[in-house]
Design a protein around this motif. Structure first.
Motif, mmCIF file in Angstrom:
data_model
loop_
_atom_site.group_PDB
_atom_site.id
_atom_site.type_symbol
_atom_site.label_atom_id
_atom_site.label_comp_id
_atom_site.label_asym_id
_atom_site.label_seq_id
_atom_site.Cartn_x
_atom_site.Cartn_y
_atom_site.Cartn_z
ATOM 1 N N MET A 1 0.867 -1.194 0.153
ATOM 2 C CA MET A 1 0.039 -0.044 -0.118
ATOM 3 C C MET A 1 0.823 1.283 -0.139
ATOM 4 S SD MET A 1 -3.168 -0.686 0.045
ATOM 5 C CE MET A 1 -4.254 0.543 1.231
ATOM 6 N N THR A 2 2.030 1.151 -0.391
ATOM 7 C CA THR A 2 3.009 2.326 -0.808
ATOM 8 C C THR A 2 2.843 3.156 0.509
ATOM 9 O OG1 THR A 2 2.287 2.085 -2.955
ATOM 10 C CG2 THR A 2 3.833 3.929 -2.370
ATOM 11 N N THR A 3 3.015 2.640 1.854
ATOM 12 C CA THR A 3 2.911 3.509 2.652
ATOM 13 C C THR A 3 4.317 3.422 3.690
ATOM 14 O OG1 THR A 3 0.824 3.501 2.727
ATOM 15 C CG2 THR A 3 1.629 4.308 4.812
ATOM 16 N N PRO A 4 5.168 4.492 4.306
ATOM 17 C CA PRO A 4 5.956 4.449 5.329
ATOM 18 C C PRO A 4 5.495 3.799 6.718
ATOM 19 C CG PRO A 4 5.982 6.587 4.358
ATOM 20 C CD PRO A 4 4.654 5.796 4.033
ATOM 21 N N PRO A 5 6.350 3.417 7.496
ATOM 22 C CA PRO A 5 5.920 2.812 8.611
ATOM 23 C C PRO A 5 4.844 3.485 9.362
ATOM 24 C CG PRO A 5 8.188 2.687 8.460
ATOM 25 C CD PRO A 5 7.811 3.628 7.369
ATOM 26 N N GLU A 6 4.012 2.884 10.166
ATOM 27 C CA GLU A 6 2.950 3.417 11.075
ATOM 28 C C GLU A 6 3.560 4.600 11.986
ATOM 29 O OE1 GLU A 6 0.099 3.457 10.690
ATOM 30 O OE2 GLU A 6 -0.560 1.543 10.071
ATOM 31 N N PRO A 7 2.772 5.571 12.168
ATOM 32 C CA PRO A 7 3.182 6.756 13.225
ATOM 33 C C PRO A 7 3.350 5.995 14.384
ATOM 34 C CG PRO A 7 0.771 6.812 12.787
ATOM 35 C CD PRO A 7 1.356 5.878 11.739
ATOM 36 N N ARG A 172 7.482 -0.193 -4.100
ATOM 37 C CA ARG A 172 8.594 0.599 -3.890
ATOM 38 C C ARG A 172 8.278 1.927 -3.408
ATOM 39 N NH1 ARG A 172 12.842 -2.565 -6.198
ATOM 40 N NH2 ARG A 172 12.389 -3.900 -7.967
ATOM 41 N N TYR A 173 9.165 2.229 -2.081
ATOM 42 C CA TYR A 173 8.834 3.539 -1.694
ATOM 43 C C TYR A 173 10.004 4.068 -0.897
ATOM 44 C CZ TYR A 173 7.180 1.000 2.494
ATOM 45 O OH TYR A 173 6.807 0.412 3.443
ATOM 46 N N GLU A 184 15.096 3.186 1.408
ATOM 47 C CA GLU A 184 14.470 2.579 0.297
ATOM 48 C C GLU A 184 13.923 1.242 0.625
ATOM 49 O OE1 GLU A 184 14.213 3.995 -2.727
ATOM 50 O OE2 GLU A 184 15.905 5.652 -2.247
ATOM 51 N N VAL A 185 12.498 0.907 0.159
ATOM 52 C CA VAL A 185 11.812 -0.161 0.547
ATOM 53 C C VAL A 185 11.154 -0.817 -0.697
ATOM 54 C CG1 VAL A 185 9.825 -1.179 1.957
ATOM 55 C CG2 VAL A 185 11.160 0.879 2.725
#
Length: 203
Positions: A1-7, A172-173, A184-185
């Motif tokens: 879901m093209t999202t960085p880690p949760e807050p 990828r994001y 880079e993920v």
């Protein structure tokens, strides 16, 4: 879901396709309202659902909405934001998906915070609001990506009518952590899609 880690903070067509009623849910004893993000929402979003690291995630999504590329949906319980998602009107950015589904808006970045509010209807309300906006814009289908290790989310999507497409890709994001280091993920993922019912014919 093209999202960085949760807050990790405390509890918490193009553009919009014409007016669509807010979606309501009832997690626990309160109700949740879903609506597009407003400029004034950015401060409480950062306070209650802080962007990870230095990503400025909410501001970036709001800017994308202002440019007509997305609709940034926010879920609120009273005056507190409890979830977000966005509709990417140009679809998934992965070329493998874009080639097979060139006119399929993507539901992206669904997030509920804090975790104890999950499984209370907030995610379902955000998904329903996104589907209604996509349907009202004249699209017959909506899609979303789910990472291979996100079994809980995949089970929810399949339960509410999304179907496997056999379209696989690498999600990828990149994001900046608290020290400003870029990460880079690349997550293996698959694309699910749902056929949307047609609305009533205009009189």
């Amino acid at each position: 879901m093209t999202t960085p880690p949760e807050p990790t903070g405390p509890v918490p067509g193009l553009a919009a396709a014409g007016p669509v009623a807010d979606a309501d849910a009832r997690p626990g004893s309160g109700s949740v309202r879903v609506r597009p993000c407003r400029a004034a929402d950015l401060e409480p979003l950062e306070r209650y659902l802080p962007s990870p690291g230095r990503t400025r995630r909410h501001a970036a999504r709001f800017d994308r909405q202002e440019r007509g590329l997305a609709t940034f949906l926010t879920a609120w319980s009273d005056d507190v934001p409890v979830g977000t998602a966005q509709i990417l009107w140009q679809g998934c950015g992965a070329p493998e998906v874009r080639a097979r589904f060139p006119d399929c808006p993507e539901l992206n970045g669904l997030s509920i915070w804090p975790p104890e509010l999950r499984s209370r209807g907030i995610g379902s309300a955000l998904i329903a609001a996104a589907e209604e906006r996509v349907r009202a814009a004249g699209h017959a289908r909506i899609g979303l990506g789910v990472n291979d290790d996100n079994h809980r989310a995949a089970a929810l999507y399949l339960r509410i009518g999304y179907r496997e497409t056999d379209c696989r890709y690498v999600d990828r994001y990149a994001y900046l952590d608290d020290e400003g280091v870029r990460h880079e993920v690349a997550d293996p993922a698959r694309f699910l899609a749902k056929e949307l019912p047609k609305g009533p014919d205009p009189a």
